[in-house]
Design an enzyme around this catalytic site. Structure first.
Site, PDB file in Angstrom:
ATOM      1  N   ASP A  10      92.895  75.032 -10.626  1.00 48.14           N
ATOM      2  CA  ASP A  10      92.802  74.691 -12.423  1.00 48.14           C
ATOM      3  C   ASP A  10      94.071  74.551 -12.834  1.00 48.14           C
ATOM      4  O   ASP A  10      95.199  74.630 -12.223  1.00 48.14           O
ATOM      5  CB  ASP A  10      92.129  76.138 -12.862  1.00 48.14           C
ATOM      6  CG  ASP A  10      92.284  76.234 -14.408  1.00 48.14           C
ATOM      7  OD1 ASP A  10      91.737  75.415 -15.039  1.00 48.14           O
ATOM      8  OD2 ASP A  10      92.682  77.279 -14.924  1.00 48.14           O
ATOM      9  N   SER A  11      94.450  74.297 -14.227  1.00 48.17           N
ATOM     10  CA  SER A  11      95.457  74.108 -14.859  1.00 48.17           C
ATOM     11  C   SER A  11      96.437  75.412 -14.807  1.00 48.17           C
ATOM     12  O   SER A  11      97.778  75.283 -14.831  1.00 48.17           O
ATOM     13  CB  SER A  11      95.489  73.688 -16.366  1.00 48.17           C
ATOM     14  OG  SER A  11      94.532  74.534 -16.975  1.00 48.17           O
ATOM     15  N   CYS A  29      88.295  73.569 -13.190  1.00 44.42           N
ATOM     16  CA  CYS A  29      88.862  73.242 -14.422  1.00 44.42           C
ATOM     17  C   CYS A  29      87.778  72.425 -15.565  1.00 44.42           C
ATOM     18  O   CYS A  29      87.530  71.254 -14.428  1.00 44.42           O
ATOM     19  CB  CYS A  29      90.083  72.837 -14.477  1.00 44.42           C
ATOM     20  SG  CYS A  29      90.869  72.241 -15.755  1.00 44.42           S
ATOM     21  N   GLU A  33      96.565  82.689 -21.537  1.00 42.56           N
ATOM     22  CA  GLU A  33      97.750  82.518 -20.659  1.00 42.56           C
ATOM     23  C   GLU A  33      98.767  83.651 -21.015  1.00 42.56           C
ATOM     24  O   GLU A  33      99.558  84.094 -20.199  1.00 42.56           O
ATOM     25  CB  GLU A  33      98.261  81.167 -20.634  1.00 42.56           C
ATOM     26  CG  GLU A  33      97.453  79.960 -19.808  1.00 42.56           C
ATOM     27  CD  GLU A  33      97.452  80.244 -18.289  1.00 42.56           C
ATOM     28  OE1 GLU A  33      98.540  80.640 -17.683  1.00 42.56           O
ATOM     29  OE2 GLU A  33      96.446  79.858 -17.539  1.00 42.56           O
ATOM     30  N   CYS A  39      85.177  75.876 -20.617  1.00 45.00           N
ATOM     31  CA  CYS A  39      86.609  76.067 -20.194  1.00 45.00           C
ATOM     32  C   CYS A  39      86.911  77.316 -19.169  1.00 45.00           C
ATOM     33  O   CYS A  39      86.226  78.285 -19.776  1.00 45.00           O
ATOM     34  CB  CYS A  39      87.590  76.172 -21.093  1.00 45.00           C
ATOM     35  SG  CYS A  39      89.246  76.520 -20.874  1.00 45.00           S
ATOM     36  N   HIS A  48      88.996  79.363 -18.584  1.00 41.96           N
ATOM     37  CA  HIS A  48      89.728  80.469 -19.366  1.00 41.96           C
ATOM     38  C   HIS A  48      88.828  81.280 -20.106  1.00 41.96           C
ATOM     39  O   HIS A  48      89.159  82.541 -20.520  1.00 41.96           O
ATOM     40  CB  HIS A  48      91.019  79.920 -20.172  1.00 41.96           C
ATOM     41  CG  HIS A  48      92.066  79.541 -19.264  1.00 41.96           C
ATOM     42  ND1 HIS A  48      92.140  78.374 -18.578  1.00 41.96           N
ATOM     43  CD2 HIS A  48      93.332  79.843 -19.224  1.00 41.96           C
ATOM     44  CE1 HIS A  48      93.295  78.215 -17.988  1.00 41.96           C
ATOM     45  NE2 HIS A  48      94.062  79.065 -18.506  1.00 41.96           N
TER      46      HIS A  48
HETATM   47  N1  DGL Z   1      90.721  76.066 -17.367  1.00 42.65           N
HETATM   48  C1  DGL Z   1      90.955  74.864 -18.082  1.00 42.65           C
HETATM   49  C2  DGL Z   1      89.503  74.121 -18.248  1.00 42.65           C
HETATM   50  O1  DGL Z   1      88.569  74.724 -17.705  1.00 42.65           O
HETATM   51  C3  DGL Z   1      91.949  74.712 -18.965  1.00 42.65           C
HETATM   52  C4  DGL Z   1      92.392  73.525 -19.467  1.00 42.65           C
HETATM   53  C5  DGL Z   1      93.672  73.615 -20.019  1.00 42.65           C
HETATM   54  O2  DGL Z   1      94.799  73.658 -19.279  1.00 42.65           O
HETATM   55  O3  DGL Z   1      93.986  73.241 -21.181  1.00 42.65           O
HETATM   56  O4  DGL Z   1      89.336  73.302 -19.042  1.00 42.65           O
END
Ligand code: DGL
Length: 264
Positions: free
Chosen positions: A9-10, A71, A151, A183, A185
């Protein structure tokens, strides 16, 4: 050690997917969070594709047996590039499994929240309409401030509630019965989302992705035994990590700093 599942993931949001995979038998989970460059969701598709290729190549070099894109943003704009990097290694992204679950649960009105890149891609709406067997109304809403708030560890902060009220207002007005957390997150914001959308079914990707891995032959472990998790972060871990690990009830994990090679 058995099968190695690579997950990325990011940032740390993809841990909401990884935690489900820890319940699979005979696996170890290698997770990369590109915390040095999070968030991806406000960046151009070209940049997201470059970042995704770099992370995918790194995981492939670790000798993984399957690669999970935890992600939505990467799944929406860079899944093809990741599959190219993975070559013969199977790649599971979050989109199809999540859409299938949402279609099983909805009464006909689905909201989708995600990053700007995911919502702009329109991929969730396209897949929902392609596979729906009934008339469906869909409403996409980008929520660019949610990832930085998570985050930062502000998952139930009053500011987060205020931001969520603003983003969710059109979905409340539309009366959506099901909300795709597009997402990874966002499951960490579940208490806030549930408070603002009472009675709405929230669909997240973790369970759906785990089901997909079971279709690929993975099996649930007996006695709730948890697989080992190694966390590779591209920046130093900050305090939000501990609170997220606690919130997800993840076992103590091996956290390492990784410098990704500068691939093209
Ligand atoms: N968890 C990522 C997603 O599912 C976040 C992406 C981001 O870094 O903006 O899209």
């Amino acid at each position: 050690m058995g099968e190695r599942i690579g997950v990325f993931d990011s940032g740390i949001g993809g841990l909401t997917v990884a935690r489900h995979l820890l319940g699979l038998r005979g696996v170890e989970v290698l997770y990369v969070g590109d915390t040095a460059r999070v968030p991806y969701g406000n960046r151009s598709p070209e940049t997201i594709r470059r970042y995704a290729r770099q992370v995918a190549r790194y995981l492939v070099e670790q000798g993984i047996d399957v690669l999970v894109i935890a992600c939505n943003t990467v799944s929406a704009v860079a899944a093809e590039e990741v599959r190219e990097c993975a070559a013969d290694i199977p790649v599971v992204d979050v989109l199809e499994p999540t859409v299938r679950v949402a279609l099983r649960r909805t009464l006909g009105s689905v909201g989708i929240i995600g990053t700007r890149a995911t919502i702009t891609s329109g991929v969730y709406e396209r897949l929902l309409h392609r596979w729906a067997s009934m008339p469906l109304r869909t409403y996409g809403q980008s929520c660019p401030l949610f990832v930085p708030l998570v985050e930062e560890g502000w998952t139930e902060h009053p500011v987060t509630v205020q931001v969520a009220e603003h983003y969710l207002a059109p979905l409340r007005a539309a009366g959506v019965d099901t909300l795709i957390l597009g997402c990874t997150h966002y499951p960490l914001l579940r208490p806030v989302l549930e408070q603002l959308l009472p009675g709405c079914t929230l669909v997240e990707s973790g369970e759906a992705v785990c089901e997909r891995l079971q279709q690929l032959g993975y099996q649930a472990a007996e006695n709730g035994k948890k697989a080992p998790l190694t966390l590779y972060l591209t920046d130093v871990p900050d305090t939000a990590l501990d609170s997220v690990l606690g919130q997800l009830r993840l076992p103590v994990v091996d956290v390492r700093h990784v410098r990704l090679p500068e691939y093209a």
